[in-house]
Motif scaffolding. Structure first.
Motif, PDB file in Angstrom:
ATOM      1  N   LYS A   1      -9.905  -5.608   5.416  1.00 41.50           N
ATOM      2  CA  LYS A   1      -9.406  -4.266   5.097  1.00 41.50           C
ATOM      3  C   LYS A   1      -8.254  -3.924   6.029  1.00 41.50           C
ATOM      4  O   LYS A   1      -8.108  -4.486   7.105  1.00 41.50           O
ATOM      5  CB  LYS A   1     -10.511  -3.225   5.262  1.00 41.50           C
TER       6      LYS A   1
ATOM      7  N   THR B   1      -7.886   0.306   2.779  1.00 41.60           N
ATOM      8  CA  THR B   1      -7.650  -0.485   1.576  1.00 41.60           C
ATOM      9  C   THR B   1      -8.325  -1.842   1.706  1.00 41.60           C
ATOM     10  O   THR B   1      -8.178  -2.523   2.731  1.00 41.60           O
ATOM     11  CB  THR B   1      -6.135  -0.682   1.346  1.00 41.60           C
ATOM     12  N   ASP B   2      -9.057  -2.228   0.660  1.00 41.25           N
ATOM     13  CA  ASP B   2      -9.671  -3.549   0.580  1.00 41.25           C
ATOM     14  C   ASP B   2      -8.582  -4.542   0.178  1.00 41.25           C
ATOM     15  O   ASP B   2      -7.948  -4.385  -0.864  1.00 41.25           O
ATOM     16  CB  ASP B   2     -10.790  -3.525  -0.461  1.00 41.25           C
TER      17      ASP B   2
ATOM     18  N   ILE C   1       0.871  -1.175   0.000  1.00 38.89           N
ATOM     19  CA  ILE C   1       0.000   0.000   0.000  1.00 38.89           C
ATOM     20  C   ILE C   1       0.906   1.223   0.000  1.00 38.89           C
ATOM     21  O   ILE C   1       1.736   1.386   0.889  1.00 38.89           O
ATOM     22  CB  ILE C   1      -0.918   0.000   1.234  1.00 38.89           C
TER      23      ILE C   1
ATOM     24  N   GLN D   1      -5.887   5.993   5.093  1.00 41.60           N
ATOM     25  CA  GLN D   1      -6.373   5.272   3.917  1.00 41.60           C
ATOM     26  C   GLN D   1      -6.913   3.910   4.348  1.00 41.60           C
ATOM     27  O   GLN D   1      -6.280   3.211   5.130  1.00 41.60           O
ATOM     28  CB  GLN D   1      -5.204   5.090   2.959  1.00 41.60           C
TER      29      GLN D   1
ATOM     30  N   THR E   1      -7.192  -4.892  -3.429  1.00 42.02           N
ATOM     31  CA  THR E   1      -6.150  -3.879  -3.179  1.00 42.02           C
ATOM     32  C   THR E   1      -6.558  -2.495  -3.678  1.00 42.02           C
ATOM     33  O   THR E   1      -5.713  -1.642  -3.921  1.00 42.02           O
ATOM     34  CB  THR E   1      -4.761  -4.280  -3.741  1.00 42.02           C
ATOM     35  N   CYS E   2      -7.862  -2.297  -3.807  1.00 44.36           N
ATOM     36  CA  CYS E   2      -8.383  -0.973  -4.160  1.00 44.36           C
ATOM     37  C   CYS E   2      -8.566  -0.158  -2.882  1.00 44.36           C
ATOM     38  O   CYS E   2      -8.910  -0.698  -1.823  1.00 44.36           O
ATOM     39  CB  CYS E   2      -9.730  -1.086  -4.866  1.00 44.36           C
ATOM     40  N   ILE E   3      -8.345   1.131  -3.018  1.00 40.01           N
ATOM     41  CA  ILE E   3      -8.556   2.025  -1.892  1.00 40.01           C
ATOM     42  C   ILE E   3     -10.050   2.137  -1.663  1.00 40.01           C
ATOM     43  O   ILE E   3     -10.803   2.516  -2.558  1.00 40.01           O
ATOM     44  CB  ILE E   3      -7.924   3.401  -2.147  1.00 40.01           C
ATOM     45  N   HIS E   4     -10.493   1.797  -0.479  1.00 38.05           N
ATOM     46  CA  HIS E   4     -11.906   1.834  -0.125  1.00 38.05           C
ATOM     47  C   HIS E   4     -12.313   3.251   0.240  1.00 38.05           C
ATOM     48  O   HIS E   4     -13.314   3.760  -0.231  1.00 38.05           O
ATOM     49  CB  HIS E   4     -12.162   0.857   1.028  1.00 38.05           C
TER      50      HIS E   4
ATOM     51  N   THR F   1     -10.404   7.254   1.609  1.00 33.55           N
ATOM     52  CA  THR F   1      -9.251   8.053   1.996  1.00 33.55           C
ATOM     53  C   THR F   1      -9.765   9.331   2.637  1.00 33.55           C
ATOM     54  O   THR F   1     -10.727   9.915   2.149  1.00 33.55           O
ATOM     55  CB  THR F   1      -8.392   8.433   0.760  1.00 33.55           C
TER      56      THR F   1
END
Length: 168
Positions: A117, A130-131, A100, A128, A135-138, A140
């Protein structure tokens, strides 16, 4: 001895000595929930996971000091926070490592209760979420503070979210 970077510990149940070799200063250490493993975060740019039963050691490498390291609730993953502007997640069963990225030093990386997460916090004021599956930002968000003098530490926490600016 301490000067050699060794610390001898006695196990309470067996009286056996365990020697852990530490190559540098340690910033944090934590037991897994089942007490069978220990993870350390060190100035030598590594996090080390030691299985206390087998003596097996796994290492997560970073480009700068590792500030903190934690186990997930189920003990199957480790999250690290480093001053190389990254957090890393290691799956202890598969060996898969995820990274990340942040814009400044990362001081904290914590798993959600369900382990799906990770929330990370950086010196740039960015928090931040992150899922881990994608690995997508859930989410921020950034803490907004003009200067340290402008923050009223005696103010009630009820207006905490007025201090936070959400970004998508």
């Amino acid at each position: 001895t301490f000067a050699e970077g060794k610390k001898e510990c006695k196990e309470f149940s067996t009286g056996q000595n365990k020697i852990f070799r530490l190559d540098s200063r340690v910033n944090s250490a934590e037991f897994s929930k089942d007490g069978k493993k220990v993870v350390t975060a060190s100035v030598d740019r590594t996090a080390k996971i030691l299985d206390l039963e087998t003596g097996e050691e796994k290492i997560i490498k970073h480009g700068d000091l590792v500030y903190s390291a934690q186990f997930s609730e189920d003990g199957k993953k480790v999250a690290t926070a480093s001053w190389d502007d990254t957090a890393k997640i290691l799956d202890l069963e598969t060996g898969e490592e995820k990274m990340i990225q942040h814009g400044d030093w990362v001081n904290s990386a914590q798993f959600s209760k369900d382990g799906k997460k990770v929330v990370t916090a950086s010196w740039d004021g960015i928090v931040q979420i992150t899922d881990l599956k994608t690995t997508c930002i859930h989410d921020t968000f950034q803490i907004i503070q003009e200067s340290a003098c402008d923050f009223d530490s005696t103010a009630p926490i009820k207006n905490l979210f007025e201090e936070i600016k959400f970004k998508n």
